[in-house]
Design an enzyme around this catalytic site. Structure first.
Site, mmCIF file in Angstrom:
data_model
loop_
_atom_site.group_PDB
_atom_site.id
_atom_site.type_symbol
_atom_site.label_atom_id
_atom_site.label_comp_id
_atom_site.label_asym_id
_atom_site.label_seq_id
_atom_site.Cartn_x
_atom_site.Cartn_y
_atom_site.Cartn_z
ATOM 1 N N GLY A 1 0.846 -1.197 0.000
ATOM 2 C CA GLY A 1 0.000 0.000 0.000
ATOM 3 C C GLY A 1 0.874 1.237 0.000
ATOM 4 O O GLY A 1 2.093 1.151 0.169
ATOM 5 N N LYS A 2 0.300 2.382 -0.242
ATOM 6 C CA LYS A 2 1.043 3.645 -0.130
ATOM 7 C C LYS A 2 0.036 4.774 -0.027
ATOM 8 O O LYS A 2 -1.034 4.713 -0.647
ATOM 9 C CB LYS A 2 1.923 3.852 -1.368
ATOM 10 C CG LYS A 2 3.044 4.839 -1.182
ATOM 11 C CD LYS A 2 4.083 4.335 -0.205
ATOM 12 C CE LYS A 2 5.485 4.675 -0.512
ATOM 13 N NZ LYS A 2 6.483 3.886 0.168
ATOM 14 N N GLY A 3 0.401 5.811 0.720
ATOM 15 C CA GLY A 3 -0.516 6.933 0.858
ATOM 16 C C GLY A 3 0.223 8.241 0.865
ATOM 17 O O GLY A 3 1.459 8.270 0.924
#
Ligand code: NAD
Length: 396
Positions: free
Chosen positions: A94-96
């Site tokens: 994931g990445k944000g």
């Protein structure tokens, strides 16, 4: 970055016979959460991309930077899935991020931003769903605010919702040094297999921040290795006999390397780091550091990628003909491996001592390195292709 990531996955998939349909699936994400954070009279775009959770909860950082975009978090979340798969962690990718310049905010505004990010996202994250961590311009303080907000909203008392927290707040010992230390372990494993004839391996390190400094310090503990040059964006510092790494780390706290001065130590341009008489070049600065303009300058036979994507696709095609590249998804995975250890400690209530953390890191990353070298030999791929190939296979 999305184009570069897609190109890499397509190229390797073709070599190992993965169908176009499977490739398209890999390039998509499970979900991208997109929202706005309002602070005063300003609205900031915010994202969380969740790529693949086949092996476990999504895992990856949150960055605060003006250039954060939907495409960027999308690409970075794919790379996180590849990384966790390549090193055999029971986690996904994931990445944000928030499109904001954090230098323009004071501490109370940064805290509000971090807490607001969690308020809008908390239903989609959590210890068994998605576990964010620090990334560009976020740190243990940001994670402390975020995990506190998550606990307030959900009642979760484990603190396993975020990693990279401060040690007093459930963070793991050994996390700060983990990426640099992991790089040292990868290089050790590679050199053991390669059996170089030289008695002293000379190393140059581009980028003297968190990763570059820990790498240099720990690498110099090996009597057969010698870090002879380090650089930041202002200069390269070179001494082929005796480079004082501890002194340079202290100096760098308040000064650019260009203002360092010591007898018998040379101050060169920052680009000169690529062109020194060394065996290993460590890339610990930023993406695209080696590109078409400087690839012909590079002389080292071994390149260790500690930054993410530090070599452009075009430059890599040229470089691979003269050097071996130890790929980022293995070489810089020490950080995510120790993040995984932090999550385990939070969930079980255990507190591991630093030696134990380092020993487990060594075992996990060296195993990944060994299996990448084996795959490369068996399938006639370079190390980057081999690491990506094994990650792709395990994600299908
Ligand atoms: P940092 O900001 O602490 O250090 C970066 C260093 O690179 C600074 O010293 C900066 O002066 C230097 N730099 C910038 N431009 C340069 C140039 N043109 N030439 C030479 N040096 C230059 O960052 P960090 O945490 O050490 O991370 C370094 C890289 O590793 C980043 O690409 C990051 O995404 C990647 N990475 C970091 C971690 C981690 O745990 N910190 C984990 C995985 C990957």
């Amino acid at each position: 970055m999305l184009d570069t990531t897609s190109e890499l996955i397509k190229r390797v998939s073709k070599k190992i016979g993965v169908s176009n349909q499977q490739v398209e699936k890999l390039l998509g994400v499970d979900a991208i959460h997109e929202f706005e954070i309002i602070l005063g009279n300003k609205a900031y775009k915010a994202y969380r991309s969740q790529h693949n959770s086949k092996h476990g909860p999504y895992k990856g950082g949150i960055r605060f930077h003006p250039s954060v975009s939907k495409d960027e978090v999308h690409a970075l979340s794919i790379l996180m899935s590849l990384k966790t798969a390549a090193v055999g962690l029971p986690l996904g990718g994931g990445k944000g991020g928030v499109a904001v310049d954090p230098k323009k905010l004071d501490t109370s505004e940064l805290e509000l931003l971090a807490r607001e990010y969690v308020k809008q996202l908390y239903l989609h994250i959590g210890p068994e769903k998605d576990i964010p961590a620090p990334d560009v311009n976020t740190n243990s303080q940001t994670m402390d605010w975020m995990s506190d907000e998550y606990s307030k909203l959900t009642g979760d008392a484990t603190k396993a919702s975020f990693t990279g927290k401060s040690v007093n707040n459930g963070g793991s010992l050994g996390r700060d040094a983990a990426t640099g230390r992991g790089g040292v372990y990868c290089l050790e494993e590679f050199l053991i297999k390669q059996k170089p004839k030289k008695s002293k391996i000379k190393i140059a390190v581009q980028g003297f921040g968190n990763v570059g400094q820990y790498f240099s310090k720990i690498a110099n503990e090996n009597n057969d290795w010698q870090v002879v040059a380090v650089s930041d964006s202002s200069a390269t510092i070179y001494n082929s006999d005796n480079l004082d790494i501890d002194g340079l780390i202290k100096f760098k706290r308040n000064n650019p390397l260009s203002s360092f001065s010591k007898n018998s130590t040379k101050i060169l341009s920052s680009q000169k780091i690529f062109n020194l008489d060394v065996d290993v070049l460590v890339l610990a600065a930023m993406e695209n550091s080696i590109n078409n303009e400087n690839v012909n300058d590079v002389t080292a036979k071994i390149i260790l990628e500690l930054a993410n994507s530090p070599i452009t696709t075009d430059a890599e095609k040229k470089l691979i003909k003269k050097s071996t590249i130890i790929p980022d998804i293995i070489a810089n995975s020490g950080g995510v491996i120790v993040s995984y250890f932090e999550w385990l400690q939070n969930k079980t209530g255990e507190v591991w001592d630093e030696n134990y953390v380092n020993n487990r890191l060594e075992k996990q990353i060296k195993q990944a390195m060994t299996s990448t070298i084996k795959q490369a030999n068996e399938l006639n791929l370079n190390l980057k292709e081999a690491a990506i190939a094994s990650a792709i296979r395990s994600l299908l």
